[in-house]
Design an enzyme around this catalytic site. Structure first.
Site, PDB file in Angstrom:
ATOM      1  N   ALA A  71       0.823  -1.215   0.000  1.00  0.00           N
ATOM      2  CA  ALA A  71       0.000   0.000   0.000  1.00  0.00           C
ATOM      3  C   ALA A  71       0.849   1.254   0.000  1.00  0.00           C
ATOM      4  O   ALA A  71       0.611   2.187   0.748  1.00  0.00           O
ATOM      5  CB  ALA A  71      -0.939  -0.004   1.208  1.00  0.00           C
TER       6      ALA A  71
ATOM      7  N   GLY B 242      -0.308   1.565  -4.613  1.00  0.00           N
ATOM      8  CA  GLY B 242      -1.300   0.758  -3.921  1.00  0.00           C
ATOM      9  C   GLY B 242      -2.340   1.614  -3.235  1.00  0.00           C
ATOM     10  O   GLY B 242      -3.534   1.297  -3.220  1.00  0.00           O
TER      11      GLY B 242
ATOM     12  N   ASN C 207       6.015  -3.205 -11.339  1.00  0.00           N
ATOM     13  CA  ASN C 207       6.981  -2.843 -12.357  1.00  0.00           C
ATOM     14  C   ASN C 207       7.933  -4.005 -12.590  1.00  0.00           C
ATOM     15  O   ASN C 207       8.214  -4.790 -11.682  1.00  0.00           O
ATOM     16  CB  ASN C 207       7.799  -1.623 -11.921  1.00  0.00           C
ATOM     17  CG  ASN C 207       6.991  -0.336 -11.960  1.00  0.00           C
ATOM     18  OD1 ASN C 207       6.020  -0.218 -12.700  1.00  0.00           O
ATOM     19  ND2 ASN C 207       7.394   0.630 -11.162  1.00  0.00           N
TER      20      ASN C 207
ATOM     21  N   LYS D 250       5.873  -1.012 -21.158  1.00  0.00           N
ATOM     22  CA  LYS D 250       5.936  -0.259 -19.895  1.00  0.00           C
ATOM     23  C   LYS D 250       7.336  -0.356 -19.286  1.00  0.00           C
ATOM     24  O   LYS D 250       7.849   0.615 -18.718  1.00  0.00           O
ATOM     25  CB  LYS D 250       4.889  -0.805 -18.912  1.00  0.00           C
ATOM     26  CG  LYS D 250       5.001  -0.277 -17.482  1.00  0.00           C
ATOM     27  CD  LYS D 250       4.623   1.179 -17.357  1.00  0.00           C
ATOM     28  CE  LYS D 250       4.760   1.697 -15.926  1.00  0.00           C
ATOM     29  NZ  LYS D 250       3.870   1.014 -14.985  1.00  0.00           N
TER      30      LYS D 250
ATOM     31  N   ASN E  69       9.970   2.430 -17.547  1.00  0.00           N
ATOM     32  CA  ASN E  69      10.677   2.290 -16.276  1.00  0.00           C
ATOM     33  C   ASN E  69      12.186   2.218 -16.474  1.00  0.00           C
ATOM     34  O   ASN E  69      12.956   2.772 -15.677  1.00  0.00           O
ATOM     35  CB  ASN E  69      10.210   1.029 -15.544  1.00  0.00           C
ATOM     36  CG  ASN E  69       8.748   1.083 -15.148  1.00  0.00           C
ATOM     37  OD1 ASN E  69       8.017   0.109 -15.292  1.00  0.00           O
ATOM     38  ND2 ASN E  69       8.289   2.219 -14.660  1.00  0.00           N
TER      39      ASN E  69
ATOM     40  N   ASN F 188      13.144   5.767 -14.731  1.00  0.00           N
ATOM     41  CA  ASN F 188      13.486   5.504 -13.334  1.00  0.00           C
ATOM     42  C   ASN F 188      14.969   5.679 -13.054  1.00  0.00           C
ATOM     43  O   ASN F 188      15.367   6.476 -12.211  1.00  0.00           O
ATOM     44  CB  ASN F 188      13.026   4.096 -12.939  1.00  0.00           C
ATOM     45  CG  ASN F 188      11.580   4.054 -12.486  1.00  0.00           C
ATOM     46  OD1 ASN F 188      11.277   4.261 -11.329  1.00  0.00           O
ATOM     47  ND2 ASN F 188      10.691   3.785 -13.423  1.00  0.00           N
TER      48      ASN F 188
END
Length: 312
Positions: free
Chosen positions: A8, A12, A105, A187, A191, A195
């Site tokens: 979370a 999340g 990810n 995706k 990343n 990132n």
């Protein structure tokens, strides 16, 4: 629907909040005691597209799961290196009919999920939503996004379509995909560029895009991802993927966002997921005899930065 968000953090929390607002019975589970305690005592505090909200949601520390009541759906949002432990800890919540949606990810997480959940109950996907964790119990949620997902089990297409409808009913813009591995690699290219580069260069995505070498770095990294993906039968449309990645530079959309790896390492001095993004391409490149020098180097740079900052 009874939904458990396993992990979370920023993303999340976004999914938990939106699914709660959509009328679902949502419980958050996380491994960060300060975060869990803050939500228990003060609720989940969110800046939701400029609106300040405080939402009371049930939340549990993953090491202290007391409930034996099975959940209908688990959405996995842990960091990649925390996935196995999370699935161990939440076993009391997993029943014969519990579906699990993995939205982490990176690449290859289904190999871990399959150890704990029957194949017919596993769904994998990716999301283009963004979120920021500003401190324990406090998140910043802005912009729009989407979700793509697919079933792993045979003959579970309708279940995947139904799951996408549940998410979309809460505004998460989900759709069924019949080629999710393409979407996951696409995706992963986002990343694998945004990132690591933003983290090493200490900038947001718009700042990265303003530098002259940014385009060449994106092109090189995407080509390394594409070469590995092609070996696995996933043929990326390289020009389209590069264009998609560079849309992140736009300051009027998500360009001002600092990627999750930046938030983890630079802001919070936490270990990163680099081994499951560029590091995964580096490992697969060695396995397939495909050169991946940029992914190799970026993985090493992030690990060095982790050591310098004494990340935990």
């Amino acid at each position: 629907m009874k939904i458990t968000i396993a992990g979370a953090g920023a993303m999340g929390s976004r999914f938990g909040l939106m699914l709660h607002k959509g009328g679902n019975e949502v419980t958050l589970v996380d491994g960060w005691p300060a975060h869990v305690n803050q939500i228990k005592e003060h609720g989940l505090q969110a800046n939701f597209n400029g609106e300040e909200l405080t939402v009371q949601l049930p939340v549990e520390l993953q090491s202290e799961i007391h409930s034996e009541e099975k959940t209908d759906l688990i959405i996995l949002f842990t960091k990649a290196m925390q996935l196995d432990k999370m699935l161990q800890d939440i076993q009391p919540l997993i029943g014969a009919h519990t579906n699990v949606l993995c939205l982490l990810n990176g690449i290859g997480h289904e190999d871990i999920v399959e150890k704990y959940v029957p194949m017919e109950n596993i769904f994998i996907g990716n999301t283009m939503w963004t979120a920021g964790l500003e401190g324990p119990g406090k998140v910043k949620l802005f912009g729009n996004g989407s979700v793509e997902l697919q079933n792993l089990g045979k003959n579970q297409e309708q279940a995947a379509i139904d799951l996408a409808s549940v998410l979309s009913d809460s505004g998460l813009n989900a759709k069924y995909s019949d080629n999710i591995h393409y979407s996951i690699y696409r995706k992963a290219c986002v990343n694998g560029t945004m990132n690591g580069l933003c983290t090493i260069l200490d900038t947001n995505m718009a700042g990265l895009g303003e530098t002259r070498p940014a385009h060449d770095m994106v092109v090189t990294i995407v080509n390394e991802f594409a070469a590995v993906a092609a070996h696995e039968g996933v043929m990326l449309d390289i020009p389209e993927v590069i264009e998609h990645v560079e849309e992140c530079f736009n300051p009027e959309t998500i360009g001002m966002h600092y990627p999750s790896m930046y938030q983890d390492l630079i802001t919070n001095h936490r270990l990163t997921e680099i081994d499951y993004i560029n590091g995964a391409i580096s490992r697969k490149g060695k396995k397939y005899n495909i050169p991946t020098p940029y992914c190799d180097f970026l993985t090493q740079l992030i690990h060095s930065k982790e050591e310098i900052l004494k990340a935990k």
